[in-house]
Scaffold this motif. Sequence first.
Motif, PDB file in Angstrom:
ATOM      1  N   SER A 290       4.248   4.033   2.903  1.00  0.00           N
ATOM      2  CA  SER A 290       4.703   2.795   2.630  1.00  0.00           C
ATOM      3  C   SER A 290       4.060   1.406   3.622  1.00  0.00           C
ATOM      4  CB  SER A 290       5.594   2.111   1.753  1.00  0.00           C
ATOM      5  OG  SER A 290       5.206   3.286   0.576  1.00  0.00           O
ATOM      6  N   GLN A 291       3.079   0.917   2.804  1.00  0.00           N
ATOM      7  CA  GLN A 291       3.235  -0.534   3.960  1.00  0.00           C
ATOM      8  C   GLN A 291       3.493  -2.059   3.187  1.00  0.00           C
ATOM      9  OE1 GLN A 291      -0.436  -0.118   5.531  1.00  0.00           O
ATOM     10  NE2 GLN A 291      -0.626  -2.155   6.430  1.00  0.00           N
ATOM     11  N   LYS A 292       4.088  -2.795   3.537  1.00  0.00           N
ATOM     12  CA  LYS A 292       4.074  -4.002   3.216  1.00  0.00           C
ATOM     13  C   LYS A 292       2.807  -4.900   2.997  1.00  0.00           C
ATOM     14  CE  LYS A 292       7.837  -8.165   1.333  1.00  0.00           C
ATOM     15  NZ  LYS A 292       8.031  -8.228   1.003  1.00  0.00           N
ATOM     16  N   ILE A 293       2.337  -5.375   1.993  1.00  0.00           N
ATOM     17  CA  ILE A 293       0.973  -6.344   2.730  1.00  0.00           C
ATOM     18  C   ILE A 293       0.931  -8.062   2.029  1.00  0.00           C
ATOM     19  CG2 ILE A 293      -1.241  -4.471   2.226  1.00  0.00           C
ATOM     20  CD1 ILE A 293      -1.829  -4.894   0.012  1.00  0.00           C
ATOM     21  N   ALA A 294       0.279  -8.841   2.667  1.00  0.00           N
ATOM     22  CA  ALA A 294      -0.485 -10.206   2.192  1.00  0.00           C
ATOM     23  C   ALA A 294      -0.649  -9.675   0.401  1.00  0.00           C
ATOM     24  CB  ALA A 294      -0.516 -10.786   2.772  1.00  0.00           C
ATOM     25  N   PRO A 295      -0.018 -10.342  -0.530  1.00  0.00           N
ATOM     26  CA  PRO A 295      -0.864 -10.294  -2.041  1.00  0.00           C
ATOM     27  C   PRO A 295      -1.512 -10.811  -1.909  1.00  0.00           C
ATOM     28  CG  PRO A 295       1.813 -11.200  -1.519  1.00  0.00           C
ATOM     29  CD  PRO A 295       0.881 -11.437  -0.356  1.00  0.00           C
ATOM     30  N   ILE A 296      -2.472  -9.588  -2.448  1.00  0.00           N
ATOM     31  CA  ILE A 296      -3.812  -9.402  -3.909  1.00  0.00           C
ATOM     32  C   ILE A 296      -3.727  -9.516  -4.330  1.00  0.00           C
ATOM     33  CG2 ILE A 296      -5.999  -7.980  -3.374  1.00  0.00           C
ATOM     34  CD1 ILE A 296      -5.293  -7.325  -0.845  1.00  0.00           C
ATOM     35  N   GLY A 297      -4.643 -10.365  -5.373  1.00  0.00           N
ATOM     36  CA  GLY A 297      -4.064 -10.357  -7.136  1.00  0.00           C
ATOM     37  C   GLY A 297      -5.591 -10.718  -7.750  1.00  0.00           C
ATOM     38  N   TRP A 298      -5.496 -11.257  -8.443  1.00  0.00           N
ATOM     39  CA  TRP A 298      -5.906 -11.439  -9.099  1.00  0.00           C
ATOM     40  C   TRP A 298      -5.478 -12.108 -11.259  1.00  0.00           C
ATOM     41  CZ3 TRP A 298      -6.400  -6.510  -9.289  1.00  0.00           C
ATOM     42  CH2 TRP A 298      -7.345  -6.025  -9.737  1.00  0.00           C
ATOM     43  N   THR A 299      -6.643 -13.715 -12.062  1.00  0.00           N
ATOM     44  CA  THR A 299      -5.908 -13.362 -13.169  1.00  0.00           C
ATOM     45  C   THR A 299      -7.168 -11.920 -13.884  1.00  0.00           C
ATOM     46  OG1 THR A 299      -5.377 -15.528 -13.213  1.00  0.00           O
ATOM     47  CG2 THR A 299      -5.794 -14.732 -15.006  1.00  0.00           C
ATOM     48  N   VAL A 300      -6.408 -11.925 -15.218  1.00  0.00           N
ATOM     49  CA  VAL A 300      -7.243 -10.270 -15.316  1.00  0.00           C
ATOM     50  C   VAL A 300      -7.640 -11.363 -17.088  1.00  0.00           C
ATOM     51  CG1 VAL A 300      -7.043  -8.033 -16.912  1.00  0.00           C
ATOM     52  CG2 VAL A 300      -5.733  -8.122 -14.459  1.00  0.00           C
ATOM     53  N   ASP A 301      -8.996 -11.678 -16.553  1.00  0.00           N
ATOM     54  CA  ASP A 301      -9.345 -12.504 -17.766  1.00  0.00           C
ATOM     55  C   ASP A 301     -10.805 -12.023 -18.652  1.00  0.00           C
ATOM     56  OD1 ASP A 301     -11.826 -12.277 -16.256  1.00  0.00           O
ATOM     57  OD2 ASP A 301     -11.574 -14.161 -15.563  1.00  0.00           O
ATOM     58  N   SER A 302     -10.400 -10.494 -18.657  1.00  0.00           N
ATOM     59  CA  SER A 302     -11.409  -9.812 -19.494  1.00  0.00           C
ATOM     60  C   SER A 302     -11.184  -8.069 -19.620  1.00  0.00           C
ATOM     61  CB  SER A 302     -12.851  -9.952 -18.811  1.00  0.00           C
ATOM     62  OG  SER A 302     -13.649  -9.154 -17.104  1.00  0.00           O
TER      63      SER A 302
ATOM     64  N   ILE B 253       1.041  -1.207   0.323  1.00  0.00           N
ATOM     65  CA  ILE B 253       0.487   0.058  -0.262  1.00  0.00           C
ATOM     66  C   ILE B 253       0.987   1.236   0.694  1.00  0.00           C
ATOM     67  CG2 ILE B 253      -1.752   1.289   0.612  1.00  0.00           C
ATOM     68  CD1 ILE B 253      -2.669  -1.409   2.593  1.00  0.00           C
ATOM     69  N   GLU B 254       0.877   2.138  -1.418  1.00  0.00           N
ATOM     70  CA  GLU B 254       1.479   3.277  -0.958  1.00  0.00           C
ATOM     71  C   GLU B 254       0.661   4.758  -0.955  1.00  0.00           C
ATOM     72  OE1 GLU B 254       4.082   3.136  -3.494  1.00  0.00           O
ATOM     73  OE2 GLU B 254       5.231   1.772  -3.915  1.00  0.00           O
ATOM     74  N   ASN B 255       1.018   5.532   0.214  1.00  0.00           N
ATOM     75  CA  ASN B 255      -0.069   6.920  -0.202  1.00  0.00           C
ATOM     76  C   ASN B 255       1.275   7.595  -1.244  1.00  0.00           C
ATOM     77  OD1 ASN B 255      -1.818   8.739   0.788  1.00  0.00           O
ATOM     78  ND2 ASN B 255      -0.072  10.137   1.391  1.00  0.00           N
ATOM     79  N   ARG B 256       0.349   7.693  -2.081  1.00  0.00           N
ATOM     80  CA  ARG B 256       0.678   9.270  -3.172  1.00  0.00           C
ATOM     81  C   ARG B 256       0.218  10.453  -2.701  1.00  0.00           C
ATOM     82  NH1 ARG B 256       3.491   5.851  -8.221  1.00  0.00           N
ATOM     83  NH2 ARG B 256       4.949   4.275  -6.683  1.00  0.00           N
TER      84      ARG B 256
END
Length: 172
Positions: free
Chosen positions: A132-144, A76-79
């Motif tokens: 900034s803070q490290k987090i457990a990965p959050i993701g997905w397969t972009v299928d559309s 997580i980043e704060n810009r």
Amino acid sequence: MRARNPLYIMAKPPPPVQAQITALQRNDPGRGAGLLHATLMSLFDLHYAPPEWLPAVIAALDSFDAPAFPLAFDRIENRKAVTLRTRAPLAEARGFQASLVRHLLEHKAPLMLGTTPEPHVTINYRGDRLGSQKIAPIGWTVDSIALVESIVGKTTHIEHGRWPLRPDAGAR
């Protein structure tokens, strides 16, 4: 000219991933989970564009063929806003963006802005100054991918079409 109705090509996370993101403490609870997205390309502002531009982009996307690809964020980043990002190269996402730009150019789709931002998900547009803070990965397969008009100041997305991507054995 301030943007009023910018048009984007987006990857929207599926509901289980939306739930992971909205559970983050730094997520803005006032925004609906359906608004979460990673912008893959900024096109133009529909408010100022000639009326034939939207159908031209839709026609070009109708013939777009590309494989699904993984997208994952571990920070997580704060810009100017609070965003989910990664320091990983996101090679598949960047390759997808490049092929999307090539395809739209080959099909003479209007690209007034035509920018391909670094993939990220904004979770709070106000920013929180927490760094900034490290987090457990959050993701997905972009299928559309979705062609989305954002109504500035109204927290509203209007979807103008959605196109499936090819299943890819290499995508996670």
